[in-house]
Enzyme design. Structure first.
Site, PDB file in Angstrom:
ATOM      1  N   CYS A   2       0.874  -1.175   0.000  1.00  0.00           N
ATOM      2  CA  CYS A   2       0.000   0.000   0.000  1.00  0.00           C
ATOM      3  C   CYS A   2       0.906   1.217   0.000  1.00  0.00           C
ATOM      4  CB  CYS A   2      -0.905   0.013   1.225  1.00  0.00           C
ATOM      5  SG  CYS A   2      -1.956   1.483   1.334  1.00  0.00           S
ATOM      6  N   GLU A 107      -3.703   1.312  -6.242  1.00  0.00           N
ATOM      7  CA  GLU A 107      -2.739   0.278  -6.603  1.00  0.00           C
ATOM      8  C   GLU A 107      -2.507   0.374  -8.100  1.00  0.00           C
ATOM      9  OE1 GLU A 107       0.059  -1.401  -6.198  1.00  0.00           O
ATOM     10  OE2 GLU A 107      -0.899  -1.870  -4.267  1.00  0.00           O
TER      11      GLU A 107
END
Length: 227
Positions: A2, A107
């Site tokens: 992340c 992402e």
């Protein structure tokens, strides 16, 4: 992993969702592109007041034994599978856990000519909490508190984009995760599961998000709406 996320919700809604005491006075501005080494909003349990409180922390863990703060850039994430083994995380895993507040994250999918960013959020678009760990570094000098976000295997929604995802805790697990008296790593490990794919949504966004200086709402505009 992340590497970027958002927090745009208003203070009052967060205090209600995360059951924060009224004396928590942390302030923040909506940010659509939170990047490593920036300050992030977290929830900790205060053992003295027996209440949850908001605390702004440096994103990138700085272990208490670190010689300087440079290590933080390498410790923005912690793999759920090895928390109990890694020297950087094992003490915090037992005693210093936190919630890192967000309402979406990014992402990137590797394509032939570029990396395409995607924005992920809950289906209901409500704020949520990443499972996090925190540390205090040199409290007698600088008193820097810092945190890391725990990651796990990707769910079915993320798998085509990336093989890892941040651990998003269900609301019913907040109390257990924040409880400093709970130190059995086996029980804590059970909480670190991929969030249900059917409760999330995702869409492609502009590569504007690649620049951490770009923090405006157009970071989360679906790519097709910009063309």
């Amino acid at each position: 992993m992340c590497g970027r996320f958002t927090l745009t919700a208003e203070a009052e809604s967060l205090r209600e969702i995360f059951q924060i005491s009224d004396n928590s006075n942390c302030q923040w501005e909506a940010n659509y592109n939170i990047a490593p080494t920036q300050m992030v909003m977290t929830v900790l349990y205060n053992g003295e007041t027996k209440q949850r409180e908001l605390r702004s922390q440096h994103w990138g863990l700085i272990p208490s034994w670190a010689k300087d703060t440079k290590i933080a850039a390498k410790l923005i994430n912690a793999r759920a599978e090895t928390l109990a083994e890694k020297p950087s995380f094992r003490s915090a895993f037992k005693r210093r856990r936190c919630l890192v507040i967000a309402d979406g994250f990014y992402e990137w999918q590797r394509l032939e000519k570029k990396k395409q960013p995607y924005y992920f959020q809950r289906q209901d678009k409500q704020p949520f909490a990443f499972a996090g760990l925190w540390e205090q570094w040199h409290p007698d000098v600088e008193n820097i508190t810092s945190c890391t976000i725990i990651t796990t295997d990707a769910n079915e929604l993320l798998q085509p984009i990336h093989h890892r995802m941040p651990v998003i805790l269900p609301q019913q697990d907040y109390e257990k995760w924040l409880d400093p008296q709970l130190q059995q790593t086996e029980l804590l490990q059970e909480l670190l599961q991929p969030y249900p794919a059917e409760q999330m949504s995702a869409y492609a966004v502009s590569t504007k998000v690649n620049n951490p200086q770009h923090q405006s709402p157009d970071c989360i505009v679906p790519e097709r709406e910009e063309n």
